[in-house]
Motif scaffolding. Sequence first.
Motif, PDB file in Angstrom:
ATOM      1  N   GLU A 186       0.813  -1.216   0.000  1.00 21.48           N
ATOM      2  CA  GLU A 186       0.000   0.000   0.000  1.00 21.48           C
ATOM      3  C   GLU A 186       0.847   1.267   0.000  1.00 21.48           C
ATOM      4  O   GLU A 186       0.418   2.295  -0.533  1.00 21.48           O
ATOM      5  N   THR A 238      -8.494   0.218   1.301  1.00 18.87           N
ATOM      6  CA  THR A 238      -7.265   0.989   1.473  1.00 18.87           C
ATOM      7  C   THR A 238      -7.511   2.444   1.114  1.00 18.87           C
ATOM      8  O   THR A 238      -8.376   2.753   0.285  1.00 18.87           O
ATOM      9  N   ASN A 284      -0.927   6.217   4.125  1.00 14.21           N
ATOM     10  CA  ASN A 284      -1.596   5.036   3.592  1.00 14.21           C
ATOM     11  C   ASN A 284      -2.114   4.172   4.732  1.00 14.21           C
ATOM     12  O   ASN A 284      -1.454   4.048   5.770  1.00 14.21           O
ATOM     13  N   ALA A 288      -4.656   0.407   5.355  1.00 18.56           N
ATOM     14  CA  ALA A 288      -5.370  -0.698   4.725  1.00 18.56           C
ATOM     15  C   ALA A 288      -5.799  -1.692   5.788  1.00 18.56           C
ATOM     16  O   ALA A 288      -5.216  -1.771   6.878  1.00 18.56           O
TER      17      ALA A 288
END
Length: 702
Positions: free
Chosen positions: A132, A185, A202, A204
Amino acid sequence: MNRHLKYTILAGAVAQAFIANAQAQDTTHPVAEVVVTGNRFITVDRASVGGFGEASLFDTPASITAIGRTQMQDLSIRSTTDAMRFDASVADAYNAVGYAEQFSIRGFALDNNYSYRKDGFAIPGDTQIPLENKERIEVLKGLAGLTAGIATPGGIVNYVTKRPTAAPLRSATVEVSERGTLYGTVDLGGRFEDRRFGYRINAAAADLHPYVRGANGDRQFVSAAFDWQITPDALLQLDMDYQRKAQITAPGFQLIRNEVLPTGVSPNMLLNDQPWTRPVTTKDSNLGLRFEYKLAPGWLATVAANKHWFKRNDFTAFPYGCSNEGAGFYPGYCSNGDYDVYDYQSTGERKSPWGVQAQVQGKFATGTIRHALTVGTSYSERHDSFGDYVYDYVGYSNLWHPLVSPHVAADRVTGSVSERRSDEERALFAQDIVSLTNQLTVHAGLRHVDVKRSDAHSDDSFLLPNVALVFSPAREWNVYAAVSHGLQHGGVAPMQTANENQVLAPQRSHQVEIGAKAALDNGVNLSAALFQIRQGLEYTDANNTFVRNGKETHRGLELTAQGKATPALDWSLSLMALNTRQEGTGQAGIDGKRVTDVPAFKSTAWVQYAVAAVPGLKLDGTWQYSGRKAFDVENTVFVPDYHVFGVGASYGVKWGATNVTLRARAENLFDKFYWRDVTPELGGYLLPGAPRTFRMSAQFDF
């Protein structure tokens, strides 16, 4: 708490996308507009893994592929396993569902401690490496002694971290796949009010229900990266990430009587299926720091450091051997499908590698000769801690009629955890890329490495030279020849061998490679390489002792090509023909035989068609082929070759202010059963390929 976090991220990814859309959409014009999405090629044209900085693949005298963020989105790549199927030179190497993703390149299994890199620094490959927060995945095929120091001869996989964006970035993706895996995500980037500072966030989460029934689990991930442009000449970068994953692992199958392949089995079967089965739980985090300073026009000084923390609690109802038939088979299952079950536990395992590197790069000329010089130094350490594991026989089960086995006694737990292994690596390196003429360039480099390893009681020094000559007969063609040396730690005798945990001495490897690359005016990119790699052969002999004896030689041809057949049709091809031989052992049953788990030929083809009649719609297909592979060093058993096909579709529309991309894929379209991975590890295991699987996703960019 973790389940709350997981579903919060999943819901947040959807909610944030729809909220942004609702705020920006013009209700008087609700009709969606078509959005052209996707990148026309699978691989990108730049990478940093082939040298000491990012460079054009066309100008780098090595075989490299790189898959970027856009390609990962277009092809619904969620793991390294998804990405590596597009490169014929990469194969699985005990890549079990729910455990670590492990690979081989050019027929050499990668080292979990040194072959996987994050921004050039070694990180453990003992769990799923998150994508990710990765801008691209780079694969260097062949020796990496000059740039990486210690690494197995097949090559290295390098993960390049995403950096803050100049413009605001807001993206969210949700997906459902396999037997109900839910994944979400978010990707956020931009600059602060003071534009010297940038950020990239980021996150997820996944609720895992893979194709192996019962191998369920969950995963959570979060990362942050920041930039500070201190002055026009000084840049400071920081990144950090954390991942937790818990999943029941799916062990492989063994031969019946250690002679023939099992039949009547399914890739959905979970042999690790006992009432007391527990998931393998891993937690890993990473901290990276990088400082760049422009010393003068064309001169750059860089200091970078990275620290990684890894922890694992490993549990398996482990299937091994057969004690219910005659004198037993070890390894191997009984004729009727019975197999012994062992309760394996190893808790509190820890790895904590860290490293630092400093280098200066600059360009200058001596008369008509141009130089691109790099000089630097690096230092790294790795510390492994673990206790004495539990591996107790608790009963038996059956392939076709599973049985319940008892759990070990409550007092059988992993022994006291302490540091059992540590490594140190010091290095000095230099490389000069000398442009003798506009057509002729020499790449010459040398790395001096000092290596210490505690469990081997070794303290050794090595010189690793690398020389390549590049000739450009025309503007769009490069031809090269390269000679390189590599270095890797000796293998560790696996569990249940007579010399279990014994460490073999470090060893060199040698490679000769010639290749050609083309970037043609019609948009076709070509790359071909002919190579030979040789190193000592390590295996478990007839006395159940792990040894290095003789040589293994890998000779092969790699070809990658990609282009545009028509304005609407893109294509890509990757293939490898590989001849592997074991020799010099003095054992007739081994010499002259093929290396295990390596096909003689492997290929992957991909095509994508933009449907003119439906703007925004793209259809694609994949075709993977692998030749048969040897299961054992004596080549008494082979698994057959296979073809696997997949199809996908994407449709992009603009919904108000939000770009929406809908994607769907079906892999193994004809539901073919095949053995994708046949590893000699732990007595030899066979891992089947995934059956027909589906996934659907929606990506929102706003």
